[in-house]
Design an enzyme around this catalytic site. Sequence first.
Site, mmCIF file in Angstrom:
data_model
loop_
_atom_site.group_PDB
_atom_site.id
_atom_site.type_symbol
_atom_site.label_atom_id
_atom_site.label_comp_id
_atom_site.label_asym_id
_atom_site.label_seq_id
_atom_site.Cartn_x
_atom_site.Cartn_y
_atom_site.Cartn_z
ATOM 1 N N HIS A 299 3.868 0.888 -12.112
ATOM 2 C CA HIS A 299 3.797 -0.535 -11.772
ATOM 3 C C HIS A 299 3.200 -1.309 -12.946
ATOM 4 O O HIS A 299 2.263 -0.843 -13.598
ATOM 5 C CB HIS A 299 2.926 -0.750 -10.535
ATOM 6 C CG HIS A 299 3.387 -0.011 -9.322
ATOM 7 N ND1 HIS A 299 2.956 1.262 -9.024
ATOM 8 C CD2 HIS A 299 4.259 -0.363 -8.344
ATOM 9 C CE1 HIS A 299 3.527 1.669 -7.900
ATOM 10 N NE2 HIS A 299 4.335 0.711 -7.476
ATOM 11 N N ASP B 138 1.297 3.553 -15.965
ATOM 12 C CA ASP B 138 1.515 3.481 -14.525
ATOM 13 C C ASP B 138 2.914 2.919 -14.267
ATOM 14 O O ASP B 138 3.403 2.081 -15.034
ATOM 15 C CB ASP B 138 0.457 2.561 -13.909
ATOM 16 C CG ASP B 138 0.434 2.591 -12.388
ATOM 17 O OD1 ASP B 138 -0.485 3.206 -11.826
ATOM 18 O OD2 ASP B 138 1.327 1.965 -11.759
ATOM 19 N N HIS C 43 -4.080 -4.046 -11.415
ATOM 20 C CA HIS C 43 -3.474 -5.226 -10.780
ATOM 21 C C HIS C 43 -4.480 -6.350 -10.546
ATOM 22 O O HIS C 43 -4.073 -7.472 -10.223
ATOM 23 C CB HIS C 43 -2.841 -4.856 -9.432
ATOM 24 C CG HIS C 43 -1.649 -3.971 -9.531
ATOM 25 N ND1 HIS C 43 -0.587 -4.246 -10.361
ATOM 26 C CD2 HIS C 43 -1.346 -2.797 -8.903
ATOM 27 C CE1 HIS C 43 0.327 -3.288 -10.242
ATOM 28 N NE2 HIS C 43 -0.120 -2.394 -9.378
ATOM 29 N N ASP D 106 2.153 7.599 -11.022
ATOM 30 C CA ASP D 106 3.120 7.325 -9.970
ATOM 31 C C ASP D 106 4.544 7.183 -10.494
ATOM 32 O O ASP D 106 5.467 6.886 -9.731
ATOM 33 C CB ASP D 106 2.727 6.090 -9.155
ATOM 34 C CG ASP D 106 2.149 4.972 -9.988
ATOM 35 O OD1 ASP D 106 2.200 5.064 -11.233
ATOM 36 O OD2 ASP D 106 1.629 3.997 -9.406
#
Length: 308
Positions: free
Chosen positions: A162, A160, A123, A244
């Site tokens: 996200h 991931d 991120h 995740d």
Amino acid sequence: MILYYHPSALLHDAGPGHPEAAVRIEHVLQALEMAPPKGLERREPPAAELADIMRVHPEAHVKAVLGAVPREGYASLDGDTTLSPGSREASLHAAGAVCAGVDAVLSSETKRAFCLVRPPGHHAEPERAMGFCIFNSIAIGAMRARHQHQLGKIAIVDFDVHHGNGTQAAFWDDPDILYVSIHQSPLYPGTGAASERGSHDNILNCPMPPGTGSREWRTTIGSQVLPVLQSFAPEMVLISAGFDAHASDPLANFRLVEEDFGWITGELVTLAEQLAEGRVVSVLEGGYNPPALARSVMAHLDALNDVT
């Protein structure tokens, strides 16, 4: 296969009750002690050189972030991203692990490497730390491959749950880096629409709805991700390995199991063997149910380590 881990990963403290906690790594270390993959070599990486970090993050930003590390207590970079006294060493060794993995793979010491690091990195945008991430370790590793080893085409595959907005931002204008993300949408950080394709059609986003399970996820990877990777023909594959998307994870709503992470890893290893001399460097990103994370990492390592 080489696994890179530095004890400073346990010293970064994101704050009381924060899901990105040292217990994540501790569970993986325990699993490794109980059932170490055959032939796995463990190495302690050096801290990254600031010159490596500044190929992705401008010097002023790097100095501002490192200068914000507190001598005691906490310092907030955003609502999700906190610094503690151990954050400098953890973040520098996280980036250093990826650089060391890239060096080892591209010097033919090993075909594959896994970087057991925290904080995560995908991120972190060039001029913004966010989403638990301080520096973008995988982007730093990609630039290390280019500048230190004169590597050409590099693929970064991010599974991931996200979207890796930081990695996408770093390479939006780079025709020789393909960034592929399979992620839940809607979900933090709100980026990663299929229409976001990069300046040179070098971004592939595969947003999928909450509740996505193994079948839909594998079908999308088989029909969209793998063909694009084949067409791009990378010289090395980097993996943002977030776990995740597991059904037990508290921060998202996918319904994957550890076998799914083993499956995609095997697919990427096979592709790398065909196109990239087998060269793969994988970097831990998310995964916030520690027992599920440990099981998923072990499935990932088993597939990375399969040389058949």
